[in-house]
Structure formats: C-alpha cells, structure tokens
Design a protein around this motif. Structure first.
Motif, mmCIF file in Angstrom:
data_model
loop_
_atom_site.group_PDB
_atom_site.id
_atom_site.type_symbol
_atom_site.label_atom_id
_atom_site.label_comp_id
_atom_site.label_asym_id
_atom_site.label_seq_id
_atom_site.Cartn_x
_atom_site.Cartn_y
_atom_site.Cartn_z
ATOM 1 N N UNK A 40 29.177 2.220 -8.534
ATOM 2 C CA UNK A 40 29.294 4.075 -8.856
ATOM 3 C C UNK A 40 28.568 5.043 -8.970
ATOM 4 N N UNK A 41 27.359 4.691 -9.357
ATOM 5 C CA UNK A 41 25.926 5.248 -8.851
ATOM 6 C C UNK A 41 26.155 5.777 -6.683
ATOM 7 N N UNK A 42 26.246 4.953 -6.150
ATOM 8 C CA UNK A 42 25.897 4.365 -4.993
ATOM 9 C C UNK A 42 27.549 5.180 -4.449
ATOM 10 N N UNK A 43 28.984 5.218 -5.245
ATOM 11 C CA UNK A 43 30.138 5.815 -4.089
ATOM 12 C C UNK A 43 29.963 7.030 -5.002
ATOM 13 N N UNK A 44 29.004 8.299 -6.293
ATOM 14 C CA UNK A 44 28.838 9.164 -6.438
ATOM 15 C C UNK A 44 28.229 10.277 -5.363
ATOM 16 N N UNK A 45 26.711 9.305 -5.308
ATOM 17 C CA UNK A 45 25.349 9.916 -3.885
ATOM 18 C C UNK A 45 26.765 10.123 -2.613
ATOM 19 N N UNK A 46 27.303 8.961 -2.645
ATOM 20 C CA UNK A 46 28.158 8.908 -1.242
ATOM 21 C C UNK A 46 28.751 9.714 -0.658
ATOM 22 N N UNK A 47 29.426 10.395 -2.189
ATOM 23 C CA UNK A 47 30.771 11.296 -2.595
ATOM 24 C C UNK A 47 29.739 12.586 -2.387
ATOM 25 N N UNK A 48 28.504 13.063 -2.928
ATOM 26 C CA UNK A 48 28.035 14.030 -3.072
ATOM 27 C C UNK A 48 27.510 14.598 -1.623
ATOM 28 N N UNK A 49 26.834 13.033 -0.635
ATOM 29 C CA UNK A 49 26.467 13.566 0.801
ATOM 30 C C UNK A 49 27.676 14.435 1.713
ATOM 31 N N UNK A 50 28.636 13.619 0.959
ATOM 32 C CA UNK A 50 29.787 13.736 1.965
ATOM 33 C C UNK A 50 30.279 15.152 2.364
ATOM 34 N N UNK A 51 30.577 15.416 0.056
ATOM 35 C CA UNK A 51 30.768 16.813 -0.200
ATOM 36 C C UNK A 51 29.823 18.183 0.947
ATOM 37 N N UNK A 52 28.425 17.712 0.721
ATOM 38 C CA UNK A 52 27.974 18.108 1.744
ATOM 39 C C UNK A 52 27.943 18.626 2.513
ATOM 40 N N UNK A 53 28.367 17.503 3.690
ATOM 41 C CA UNK A 53 28.925 17.372 5.087
ATOM 42 C C UNK A 53 29.494 18.196 5.074
#
Length: 145
Positions: A40-53
């Motif tokens: 879940x933590x990794x998914x949140x990080x990936x989601x945040x990075x994707x949102x910024x991108x």
C-alpha cells in the motif's frame, strides 16, 4: 474415571493443537498484513509520482497550446495577396534597380509607359504550398559597384 481422564488428556492434546494452529495462523496473518501495508505504501508513492508526472505533462501541453494559439497562420487570402505582392516586386526589380543604383530615371517619370495588367499564372486557390514557397518573401537586390 479412566475414560474421563483419557478423554480429558485427548481434549487437552486437541486444545494444544488448536492453539498451535492458531499461533501459526496469527503469524501468517501478521506477515500478510505487513506485506499489504508495504504494498500500500509503494502504491501510494507510485500514485503520487504519477500524479506529479501527469500534472507536469498537463502544464507542458498547456504551454504548447498557448504557443500554438499565439502563432496562428494568416488567412489563405492574405497569403495569396502576399505572394502576388512579392511576385510583382520581383517583376519590377529590373526597372527600379537602375534608378536605385543611380543609373537611370525614376520608373514612374516615364509617362508613356502603360501599366502591365496582372497575369495570373495559376489559380491561387488550387496552388500548392510549394508553389507559394517558390517565390522568396523578400527579393534580393543585386548591387553593382
């Protein structure tokens, strides 16, 4: 009494088995919970990075749209008029060249000269962009010294 004692021992053994299985299951559940928490933590990080991108891509697209919107091409009729103008300038260069170099009179001082009618070589609506580009937008005068 012997039977109740043996039943009691058997029930005690089953109880110990059940407690052992329960402990193993609790450990497995705890391990699975930790894995899910990490995932879940990794998914949140990936989601945040994707949102910024995605936000950066949207900003880049907006900048490109703004640049394209400010650089609109002129209307085709204006392009046609501009092409005709430069064709006329190039056609009249020899007459003006003598005057500009100081070797002859002003071209309009010759009153006997009648203006030439415009010769349309091709239909401008059917002309291709390569035909329009064939005429230079600014004629190059040949300077004789």
């Amino acid at each position: 009494m012997l039977s109740t004692q043996s039943e009691e021992v058997e029930l005690s053994k089953k109880h110990e088995e059940i407690l052992g299985k329960r402990a193993v299951l609790l450990l497995q559940m705890e391990s699975l919970y930790k894995q899910q928490k990490c995932t879940r933590k990794q998914q949140v990080k990936m989601s945040h990075v994707a949102h910024e991108r995605n936000a950066q891509l949207l900003q880049d697209l907006q900048k490109i749209e703004n640049r394209l919107g400010t650089k609109q091409l002129p209307h085709p009729d204006i392009l046609t008029l501009e092409t005709r103008y430069w064709a006329s300038v190039e056609e009249n260069i020899p007459e003006w060249e003598r005057f500009l170099l100081g070797k002859g009179p002003h071209p309009s001082s010759n009153l006997s000269r009648t203006p030439k009618p415009w010769k349309q070589k091709a239909n401008p609506r059917n002309s291709s962009p390569t035909q329009d580009k064939a005429l230079s937008p600014h004629p190059i005068l040949k300077h004789a010294k």
